[in-house]
Motif scaffolding. Structure first.
Motif, PDB file in Angstrom:
ATOM      1  N   VAL A  12       0.852  -1.182   0.000  1.00  0.00           N
ATOM      2  CA  VAL A  12       0.000   0.000   0.000  1.00  0.00           C
ATOM      3  C   VAL A  12       0.889   1.234   0.000  1.00  0.00           C
ATOM      4  O   VAL A  12       2.065   1.172   0.398  1.00  0.00           O
ATOM      5  N   GLU A  13       0.322   2.341  -0.457  1.00  0.00           N
ATOM      6  CA  GLU A  13       1.099   3.575  -0.548  1.00  0.00           C
ATOM      7  C   GLU A  13       0.274   4.765  -0.068  1.00  0.00           C
ATOM      8  O   GLU A  13      -0.954   4.755  -0.148  1.00  0.00           O
ATOM      9  N   THR A  14       0.973   5.773   0.417  1.00  0.00           N
ATOM     10  CA  THR A  14       0.339   7.036   0.793  1.00  0.00           C
ATOM     11  C   THR A  14       1.378   8.137   0.694  1.00  0.00           C
ATOM     12  O   THR A  14       2.564   7.887   0.483  1.00  0.00           O
ATOM     13  N   ARG A  15       0.948   9.365   0.849  1.00  0.00           N
ATOM     14  CA  ARG A  15       1.858  10.502   0.887  1.00  0.00           C
ATOM     15  C   ARG A  15       1.208  11.600   1.703  1.00  0.00           C
ATOM     16  O   ARG A  15      -0.007  11.622   1.909  1.00  0.00           O
ATOM     17  N   GLY A  16       2.018  12.517   2.180  1.00  0.00           N
ATOM     18  CA  GLY A  16       1.472  13.616   2.957  1.00  0.00           C
ATOM     19  C   GLY A  16       2.566  14.496   3.525  1.00  0.00           C
ATOM     20  O   GLY A  16       3.762  14.222   3.380  1.00  0.00           O
ATOM     21  N   GLU A  24       6.778  17.155   2.229  1.00  0.00           N
ATOM     22  CA  GLU A  24       6.020  15.994   1.773  1.00  0.00           C
ATOM     23  C   GLU A  24       6.903  14.740   1.765  1.00  0.00           C
ATOM     24  O   GLU A  24       8.060  14.776   1.353  1.00  0.00           O
ATOM     25  N   THR A  25       6.320  13.642   2.216  1.00  0.00           N
ATOM     26  CA  THR A  25       6.988  12.348   2.193  1.00  0.00           C
ATOM     27  C   THR A  25       6.057  11.330   1.557  1.00  0.00           C
ATOM     28  O   THR A  25       4.874  11.271   1.885  1.00  0.00           O
ATOM     29  N   ARG A  26       6.607  10.535   0.639  1.00  0.00           N
ATOM     30  CA  ARG A  26       5.865   9.422   0.056  1.00  0.00           C
ATOM     31  C   ARG A  26       6.229   8.153   0.817  1.00  0.00           C
ATOM     32  O   ARG A  26       7.398   7.929   1.157  1.00  0.00           O
ATOM     33  N   VAL A  27       5.239   7.308   1.056  1.00  0.00           N
ATOM     34  CA  VAL A  27       5.435   6.093   1.849  1.00  0.00           C
ATOM     35  C   VAL A  27       4.903   4.891   1.074  1.00  0.00           C
ATOM     36  O   VAL A  27       3.792   4.946   0.525  1.00  0.00           O
ATOM     37  N   ARG A  28       5.692   3.848   1.029  1.00  0.00           N
ATOM     38  CA  ARG A  28       5.263   2.575   0.448  1.00  0.00           C
ATOM     39  C   ARG A  28       5.494   1.488   1.481  1.00  0.00           C
ATOM     40  O   ARG A  28       6.615   1.329   1.994  1.00  0.00           O
ATOM     41  N   ILE A  29       4.450   0.727   1.785  1.00  0.00           N
ATOM     42  CA  ILE A  29       4.508  -0.295   2.831  1.00  0.00           C
ATOM     43  C   ILE A  29       4.308  -1.649   2.175  1.00  0.00           C
ATOM     44  O   ILE A  29       3.319  -1.871   1.461  1.00  0.00           O
ATOM     45  N   THR A  30       5.261  -2.553   2.403  1.00  0.00           N
ATOM     46  CA  THR A  30       5.214  -3.865   1.772  1.00  0.00           C
ATOM     47  C   THR A  30       5.266  -4.977   2.820  1.00  0.00           C
ATOM     48  O   THR A  30       5.708  -4.751   3.953  1.00  0.00           O
ATOM     49  N   PHE A 111      -4.041   5.703   8.787  1.00  0.00           N
ATOM     50  CA  PHE A 111      -3.108   4.582   8.725  1.00  0.00           C
ATOM     51  C   PHE A 111      -3.821   3.260   9.016  1.00  0.00           C
ATOM     52  O   PHE A 111      -3.459   2.217   8.468  1.00  0.00           O
ATOM     53  N   LEU A 112      -4.833   3.310   9.857  1.00  0.00           N
ATOM     54  CA  LEU A 112      -5.660   2.134  10.109  1.00  0.00           C
ATOM     55  C   LEU A 112      -6.349   1.709   8.816  1.00  0.00           C
ATOM     56  O   LEU A 112      -6.323   0.528   8.433  1.00  0.00           O
ATOM     57  N   ASP A 113      -6.935   2.685   8.136  1.00  0.00           N
ATOM     58  CA  ASP A 113      -7.606   2.399   6.861  1.00  0.00           C
ATOM     59  C   ASP A 113      -6.606   1.909   5.816  1.00  0.00           C
ATOM     60  O   ASP A 113      -6.905   0.997   5.032  1.00  0.00           O
ATOM     61  N   LEU A 114      -5.423   2.525   5.793  1.00  0.00           N
ATOM     62  CA  LEU A 114      -4.410   2.162   4.804  1.00  0.00           C
ATOM     63  C   LEU A 114      -3.980   0.704   4.972  1.00  0.00           C
ATOM     64  O   LEU A 114      -3.919  -0.049   3.983  1.00  0.00           O
ATOM     65  N   LEU A 115      -3.685   0.298   6.189  1.00  0.00           N
ATOM     66  CA  LEU A 115      -3.249  -1.068   6.435  1.00  0.00           C
ATOM     67  C   LEU A 115      -4.362  -2.068   6.119  1.00  0.00           C
ATOM     68  O   LEU A 115      -4.116  -3.122   5.517  1.00  0.00           O
ATOM     69  N   GLU A 116      -5.575  -1.739   6.503  1.00  0.00           N
ATOM     70  CA  GLU A 116      -6.692  -2.647   6.232  1.00  0.00           C
ATOM     71  C   GLU A 116      -6.965  -2.762   4.733  1.00  0.00           C
ATOM     72  O   GLU A 116      -7.409  -3.809   4.253  1.00  0.00           O
ATOM     73  N   SER A 117      -6.674  -1.708   3.975  1.00  0.00           N
ATOM     74  CA  SER A 117      -6.902  -1.756   2.529  1.00  0.00           C
ATOM     75  C   SER A 117      -5.963  -2.745   1.845  1.00  0.00           C
ATOM     76  O   SER A 117      -6.274  -3.272   0.768  1.00  0.00           O
ATOM     77  N   GLY A 118      -4.802  -2.998   2.440  1.00  0.00           N
ATOM     78  CA  GLY A 118      -3.865  -3.956   1.877  1.00  0.00           C
ATOM     79  C   GLY A 118      -4.198  -5.390   2.224  1.00  0.00           C
ATOM     80  O   GLY A 118      -3.626  -6.318   1.641  1.00  0.00           O
ATOM     81  N   GLY A 119      -5.108  -5.575   3.183  1.00  0.00           N
ATOM     82  CA  GLY A 119      -5.452  -6.921   3.625  1.00  0.00           C
ATOM     83  C   GLY A 119      -4.388  -7.486   4.545  1.00  0.00           C
ATOM     84  O   GLY A 119      -3.194  -7.208   4.376  1.00  0.00           O
ATOM     85  N   LEU A 120      -4.805  -8.270   5.521  1.00  0.00           N
ATOM     86  CA  LEU A 120      -3.871  -8.842   6.479  1.00  0.00           C
ATOM     87  C   LEU A 120      -3.742 -10.341   6.248  1.00  0.00           C
ATOM     88  O   LEU A 120      -4.717 -11.026   5.964  1.00  0.00           O
ATOM     89  N   VAL A 121      -2.520 -10.836   6.359  1.00  0.00           N
ATOM     90  CA  VAL A 121      -2.224 -12.253   6.158  1.00  0.00           C
ATOM     91  C   VAL A 121      -1.645 -12.829   7.441  1.00  0.00           C
ATOM     92  O   VAL A 121      -0.693 -12.273   8.007  1.00  0.00           O
TER      93      VAL A 121
END
Length: 430
Positions: A12-16, A24-30, A111-121
Motif C-alpha cells: 500500500v502507498e500514501t503521501r502527505g 512531503e513524504t511518500r510512503v510505500r509499505i510492503t 493509517f488504520l484504513d491504509l493497512l486494512e486496505s492492503g489486507g492482512l495475512v
C-alpha cells in the motif's frame, strides 16, 4: 494470550506533509517475512540501513517519536505504529522518501484504513507476548506511568490528563485495546497543542505542517473537537505507538498520568529488560528460536568449537539473539586459567561471529554459502565470563553490499556488557 504474526497481503502507498517539517513524504509499505518486525527504510538516502521499530533505536525528540540508526533517522512514526499495533500487524517494510512520516489528518485513522486496505495475512510464526507479573513504575516530575499485572488477556490503557490551560477540560479514559475499540475510541483523535504554546513552538521550528484540520489547539475558542476528550484519547494513541517499540505484545494494565514520549520510552526500556530476562530463561521464545539440532543443520562447526547453544530470536536477516551457556566442562578452561577460569575474549567474539553467520544464511541469495570472517573493528572486552554464566549474544546486520556484509555484535551476562565488535564477512561458495 497467544496469536499468530501478521503482515500485509499486498503493498500500500500514501503521501502527505509532515506535521513538524512541513515537507512531503511518500510512503510505500510492503509485506515482510515472519519475525522480521517493522522496519523503516529511507529511499532518499543511498545505501541507508533499515531502521527497526525498536526502543533500542529510539532517540529523544520534542513532541514526537524518533528512531535513529547510524546517521539515518525517521520521526513522528507513533501514529502509524499505534495503528499497526492495534491491528496486530507485526512484519512490515516501510519505505519513506523523507525523514518525517506524513501527518495526514493528525490521527491514526488514515493509517488504520491504509493497512486494512492492503489486507492482512496470518503467518506461521507465533507473536511474542509479555504477560506482566510484577508492577513497573516510572516517574518524571509530575508525569507517572504504572504498568500492572492484569487478569485480562489484553492490554488495557488508562490515561489521566491534567491540562493547565484555562477552559480546557481534563479527564480520564480507560479502554481494552482491540482493533474495534481502537478504531472507535482512540484512532480518530488528532494531535494537539495548547494555545499558549503556539508561538513558542513556531519559534522552535515545529508545527510547519500543522493546520486547523490536523491539529487541535486547546484554549482556542474556534477549535472544534471530533470527540469528547479528544486530547486525552490522543495521548493514549501516542502511548500505544510508543509501547509498540517493545517488539512484543504486552498483557498489562498501564495507567498514565500526564505522561509523554520520554516517560513512555523509559517504561518500554524497563519492560524490555524483563523481556530479555524471560528470553534468557527460555520463557519467552517464538517460532524464530532454534534449538541445537537446527543450529547443527546450519553451521559447519562441531565440538569443541560450536559456541552457540540456542537462538532465541531472529528478525529476518537483520538481527538475531543467541545464548551460550558457559560450563566448567569447556575444554579451554583447563589452561585458561586453572586457578581462575575465564572464557577467552577471542572465543566470545567467535561465538558472535557464528551467530552472525547463521543470521546471514537466512538471506535467500546466500543459501548454500559460508560466511567467512575477514575483519573485526571496534573490539572491546568489557568484563569476564566465567563458569555458570549465560552469555547473551546479539548481532545486527548494518550493511549488505554484494557479497560483503557488515555486522555489529555485542555480548552480555545478566545485563552486564562483556564484549562488542564490528565484523566484516564475505560470502563464499561452501
Amino acid at each position: 494470550m497467544s496469536r499468530r504474526q501478521h503482515t500485509l497481503r499486498t503493498p500500500v502507498e500514501t503521501r502527505g506533509i509532515g506535521l513538524h517539517s512541513g515537507e512531503e513524504t511518500r510512503v510505500r509499505i510492503t509485506p515482510s517475512p515472519p519475525n522480521h518486525g517493522i522496519e523503516f527504510v529511507r529511499t532518499d538516502i543511498e545505501d541507508a540501513p533499515s531502521v527497526p521499530a525498536s526502543i533500542e533505536h529510539q532517540s529523544p525528540k520534542d513532541r514526537r517519536t524518533r528512531l535513529i540508526r547510524g546517521d539515518v533517522e525517521v520521526e513522528t512514526v507513533e501514529h502509524f505504529l499505534a495503528a499497526a499495533k492495534a491491528l496486530g500487524v507485526d512484519n512490515l517494510r516501510v519505505e519513506m522518501t523523507g525523514s518525517e512520516f506524513p501527518g495526514i489528518d493528525g490521527s491514526a485513522l488514515p493509517f488504520l484504513d491504509l493497512l486494512e486496505s492492503g489486507g492482512l495475512v496470518e503467518q506461521r510464526a507465533e507473536a511474542k507476548v509479555l504477560r506482566l507479573d510484577e508492577p513497573i513504575f516510572v516517574r518524571d516530575g509530575n508525569a507517572t506511568l504504572v504498568a500492572l499485572p492484569t487478569d485480562k488477556d489484553c492490554l488495557t490503557l488508562q490515561y489521566v490528563a491534567s491540562f493547565e490551560e484555562p477552559g480546557v477540560d481534563s479527564g480520564s479514559y480507560q479502554f481494552d485495546i482491540t482493533p474495534e475499540t481502537f478504531r472507535k475510541e482512540i484512532a480518530p483523535a488528532r494531535t494537539f497543542c495548547l494555545a499558549s504554546e503556539v508561538e513558542a513552538l513556531q519559534a522552535m521550528g515545529l508545527g510547519k505542517g500543522a493546520t486547523r484540520e490536523n491539529t487541535v489547539v486547546l484554549g482556542d475558542p474556534d477549535t472544534k473537537l471530533r470527540m469528547k476528550g479528544e486530547p486525552v484519547r490522543h495521548k493514549m494513541l501516542d502511548l500505544l505507538g510508543d509501547l509498540s517499540l517493545l517488539g512484543s505484545d504486552l498483557v498489562a494494565h498501564v495507567i498514565a498520568t500526564r505522561s509523554g514520549h520520554s516517560t513512555n520510552a523509559e517504561l518500554v526500556r524497563r519492560l524490555l529488560t524483563i523481556v530479555k530476562e524471560k528470553e534468557n530463561a527460555g520463557l519467552l521464545q517464538r517460532d524464530s528460536g532454534m534449538d541445537i539440532r537446527r543450529i547443527l543443520e546450519q553451521l559447519p562447526h562441531r565440538y569443541p568449537f560450536l559456541l552457540i547453544d540456542r537462538v532465541i530470536e531472529v528478525e529476518g536477516f537483520s538481527r538475531a539473539v543467541g545464548i551460550k551457556n558457559v560450563t566448567i566442562n569447556e575444554p579451554f578452561f583447563q589452561g585458561h586459567f586453572p586457578q581462575m577460569p575465564l572464557m577467552p575474549g577471542v572465543l566470545q567474539l567467535e561465538a558472535m561471529a557464528q551467530l552472525a553467520g547463521m543470521l546471514l544464511l537466512r538471506k535467500l541469495e546466500f543459501s548454500g554459502k559460508l560466511a567467512v570472517l575477514w575483519s573485526m573493528d571496534k573490539v572491546k572486552l568489557r568484563g569476564g565470563v566465567t563458569p555458570g554464566d549465560q552469555l547473551r549474544l546479539e548481532v545486527e546486520t548494518v550493511r549488505i553490499k554484494g557479497e560483503t556484509i557488515k555486522v555489529k555484535g555485542s555480548g552480555s551476562v545478566a545485563g552486564r556488557p562483556v564484549c562488542e565488535a564490528d565484523f566484516m564477512f564475505t560470502m563464499i561458495e561452501a
